[in-house]
Design a protein around this motif. Sequence first.
Motif, PDB file in Angstrom:
ATOM      1  N   HIS A 236       0.857  -1.172   0.000  1.00  0.00           N
ATOM      2  CA  HIS A 236       0.000   0.000   0.000  1.00  0.00           C
ATOM      3  C   HIS A 236       0.901   1.232   0.000  1.00  0.00           C
ATOM      4  CE1 HIS A 236      -3.599  -2.352   1.074  1.00  0.00           C
ATOM      5  NE2 HIS A 236      -2.872  -2.958   1.984  1.00  0.00           N
ATOM      6  N   GLY A 237       0.419   2.331  -0.564  1.00  0.00           N
ATOM      7  CA  GLY A 237       1.185   3.581  -0.496  1.00  0.00           C
ATOM      8  C   GLY A 237       1.635   4.075  -1.854  1.00  0.00           C
ATOM      9  N   ILE A 238       0.712   4.181  -2.803  1.00  0.00           N
ATOM     10  CA  ILE A 238       1.050   4.605  -4.163  1.00  0.00           C
ATOM     11  C   ILE A 238       1.682   5.992  -4.177  1.00  0.00           C
ATOM     12  CG2 ILE A 238       0.016   5.389  -6.331  1.00  0.00           C
ATOM     13  CD1 ILE A 238      -1.862   3.028  -6.224  1.00  0.00           C
ATOM     14  N   GLU A 239       1.071   6.951  -3.503  1.00  0.00           N
ATOM     15  CA  GLU A 239       1.537   8.339  -3.566  1.00  0.00           C
ATOM     16  C   GLU A 239       2.986   8.442  -3.123  1.00  0.00           C
ATOM     17  OE1 GLU A 239       2.179  12.225  -4.025  1.00  0.00           O
ATOM     18  OE2 GLU A 239       0.369  11.192  -4.747  1.00  0.00           O
ATOM     19  N   ASN A 240       3.311   7.809  -2.007  1.00  0.00           N
ATOM     20  CA  ASN A 240       4.674   7.858  -1.502  1.00  0.00           C
ATOM     21  C   ASN A 240       5.653   7.222  -2.474  1.00  0.00           C
ATOM     22  OD1 ASN A 240       6.927   6.285   0.202  1.00  0.00           O
ATOM     23  ND2 ASN A 240       6.433   8.202   1.231  1.00  0.00           N
ATOM     24  N   ARG A 241       5.245   6.094  -3.072  1.00  0.00           N
ATOM     25  CA  ARG A 241       6.164   5.408  -3.987  1.00  0.00           C
ATOM     26  C   ARG A 241       6.386   6.219  -5.255  1.00  0.00           C
ATOM     27  NH1 ARG A 241      10.664   3.558  -4.521  1.00  0.00           N
ATOM     28  NH2 ARG A 241      10.995   1.969  -6.109  1.00  0.00           N
ATOM     29  N   VAL A 242       5.330   6.823  -5.783  1.00  0.00           N
ATOM     30  CA  VAL A 242       5.485   7.650  -6.987  1.00  0.00           C
ATOM     31  C   VAL A 242       6.387   8.845  -6.687  1.00  0.00           C
ATOM     32  CG1 VAL A 242       4.261   9.141  -8.617  1.00  0.00           C
ATOM     33  CG2 VAL A 242       3.337   6.888  -8.051  1.00  0.00           C
ATOM     34  N   ALA A 243       6.175   9.480  -5.545  1.00  0.00           N
ATOM     35  CA  ALA A 243       7.022  10.611  -5.165  1.00  0.00           C
ATOM     36  C   ALA A 243       8.475  10.185  -5.012  1.00  0.00           C
ATOM     37  CB  ALA A 243       6.508  11.227  -3.864  1.00  0.00           C
ATOM     38  N   ALA A 244       8.709   9.015  -4.421  1.00  0.00           N
ATOM     39  CA  ALA A 244      10.076   8.523  -4.241  1.00  0.00           C
ATOM     40  C   ALA A 244      10.749   8.258  -5.581  1.00  0.00           C
ATOM     41  CB  ALA A 244      10.064   7.258  -3.386  1.00  0.00           C
ATOM     42  N   LEU A 245       9.991   7.745  -6.546  1.00  0.00           N
ATOM     43  CA  LEU A 245      10.572   7.489  -7.866  1.00  0.00           C
ATOM     44  C   LEU A 245      10.914   8.789  -8.581  1.00  0.00           C
ATOM     45  CD1 LEU A 245       8.340   4.486  -8.910  1.00  0.00           C
ATOM     46  CD2 LEU A 245      10.833   4.436  -8.648  1.00  0.00           C
ATOM     47  N   HIS A 246      10.062   9.791  -8.469  1.00  0.00           N
ATOM     48  CA  HIS A 246      10.397  11.101  -9.031  1.00  0.00           C
ATOM     49  C   HIS A 246      11.688  11.634  -8.415  1.00  0.00           C
ATOM     50  CE1 HIS A 246       7.220  12.638 -11.748  1.00  0.00           C
ATOM     51  NE2 HIS A 246       6.426  11.785 -11.119  1.00  0.00           N
ATOM     52  N   ALA A 247      11.793  11.549  -7.101  1.00  0.00           N
ATOM     53  CA  ALA A 247      12.986  12.055  -6.425  1.00  0.00           C
ATOM     54  C   ALA A 247      14.232  11.277  -6.840  1.00  0.00           C
ATOM     55  CB  ALA A 247      12.789  11.969  -4.905  1.00  0.00           C
ATOM     56  N   HIS A 248      14.104   9.963  -6.943  1.00  0.00           N
ATOM     57  CA  HIS A 248      15.235   9.131  -7.350  1.00  0.00           C
ATOM     58  C   HIS A 248      15.744   9.535  -8.733  1.00  0.00           C
ATOM     59  CE1 HIS A 248      17.582   5.578  -8.457  1.00  0.00           C
ATOM     60  NE2 HIS A 248      16.839   5.502  -9.542  1.00  0.00           N
ATOM     61  N   HIS A 249      14.830   9.679  -9.674  1.00  0.00           N
ATOM     62  CA  HIS A 249      15.273   9.986 -11.036  1.00  0.00           C
ATOM     63  C   HIS A 249      15.808  11.412 -11.139  1.00  0.00           C
ATOM     64  CE1 HIS A 249      14.324   6.230 -12.947  1.00  0.00           C
ATOM     65  NE2 HIS A 249      13.141   6.214 -12.361  1.00  0.00           N
ATOM     66  N   GLU A 250      15.237  12.355 -10.400  1.00  0.00           N
ATOM     67  CA  GLU A 250      15.789  13.714 -10.429  1.00  0.00           C
ATOM     68  C   GLU A 250      17.193  13.738  -9.836  1.00  0.00           C
ATOM     69  OE1 GLU A 250      16.513  17.541 -11.257  1.00  0.00           O
ATOM     70  OE2 GLU A 250      14.897  16.286 -12.059  1.00  0.00           O
ATOM     71  N   GLU A 251      17.429  12.966  -8.790  1.00  0.00           N
ATOM     72  CA  GLU A 251      18.779  12.878  -8.222  1.00  0.00           C
ATOM     73  C   GLU A 251      19.755  12.317  -9.244  1.00  0.00           C
ATOM     74  OE1 GLU A 251      22.207  11.027  -6.440  1.00  0.00           O
ATOM     75  OE2 GLU A 251      20.499   9.879  -7.189  1.00  0.00           O
ATOM     76  N   ARG A 252      19.336  11.289  -9.983  1.00  0.00           N
ATOM     77  CA  ARG A 252      20.192  10.713 -11.039  1.00  0.00           C
ATOM     78  C   ARG A 252      20.457  11.735 -12.143  1.00  0.00           C
ATOM     79  NH1 ARG A 252      23.273   7.233  -9.532  1.00  0.00           N
ATOM     80  NH2 ARG A 252      23.116   8.767  -7.880  1.00  0.00           N
ATOM     81  N   LEU A 253      19.447  12.513 -12.503  1.00  0.00           N
ATOM     82  CA  LEU A 253      19.622  13.547 -13.527  1.00  0.00           C
ATOM     83  C   LEU A 253      20.623  14.601 -13.071  1.00  0.00           C
ATOM     84  CD1 LEU A 253      15.879  13.970 -14.603  1.00  0.00           C
ATOM     85  CD2 LEU A 253      17.694  12.911 -15.966  1.00  0.00           C
TER      86      LEU A 253
END
Length: 356
Positions: free
Chosen positions: A260-277
């Motif tokens: 459970h926890g779609i919103e948190n997971r989507v936000a974490a993926l955005h943050a992960h990819h922005e950090e990689r960028l």
Amino acid sequence: MLPDYPFATPPAAGETFQVSPGIHWLRMPLPFALNHINLWLLEDDDGWVIVDTGFALDAVKECWQQVLARLATTACGGRISRIVVTHFHPDHLGLAAWLQELTGAPLLMTLGEYLTAHAVWHEVGGHGNQPMLTQFRAHGLDPERCAALERRSGGYNRGVPRIPTAYERLRAGDVLTIGRHRWQIRVGFGHSPEHAALYSADLGVLISGDMLLPKISTNISVFAVTPTADSLADFLLSIDAYRELPPETLVLPSHGLPFHGIENRVAALHAHHEERLLVLEEHCATPRSAAELLMALFPRDLDTHQTMFAMGEAIAHLNRLEHAGRLVRIEDDDGLVRFVRKPGAAQRAGKPAASR
């Protein structure tokens, strides 16, 4: 809602576990560092619907034979009414033809996934190992690692020995009635051409395939047939659409544990990819190729299989930065592609590569 894992222990290979009314979880082995895939059985009116089929290994076939024999003793009976495949990758499509032969069930896929499977299997239309190697050489991958990748030629066909020659097309927004419940097809992009996830509002369940995983980041690659694609933007837009689902939705991913926890997971993926960028942007003060940046993105030893995914992912992030105006693509007279943070930061050896 923070990610919450209601089922701490996955089922053993060949076993099933009910995660919601009429939804049963299977876990099958994979011959990679990522050593498992989750598959799903949905109770139908007069049988079962299979969602994804596993990699073509003898051990996986043995697991399926155990499962199918056990289904025959249940109240639903052993009939398989449909086989739904979320996307063309071998751990999902691998045994679809074999299961069709055993059960007589029709295959359901999106058009993009079905046709891409055939193109990759037959290595036509810019798909396959040789176009990939040409792409990776252009992005700076050294001869030794290219030779190792070339020795892996035919890997897709080993995972998918046969592809069914007929299918029923799934479209975004389609609704499948399975037993007493309705499942909406939600199409996503970036990981594969037209990935189908299944959402049941009745049950509050999303079968997310590879589009939303609980801990690891879905591989986002750019393929030789679409060299300037902005696959990462496609992926992030796709997962943003999951934010509209209720926060208590149970997500059933292809790898890892249900959560459970779609919103948190989507936000974490955005943050992960922005950090990689940001990491790549910092490293591109002078022109750099994707291969030169692998260690910046993946600071560990990569085997040949991982190198293939890492190169695709590095190119996807560099393309995202180019599309966002944060990097410029340059190409020298030998066709080597590099990216640089600021126009004019380094002299170009040749004319700029075209970009859209």
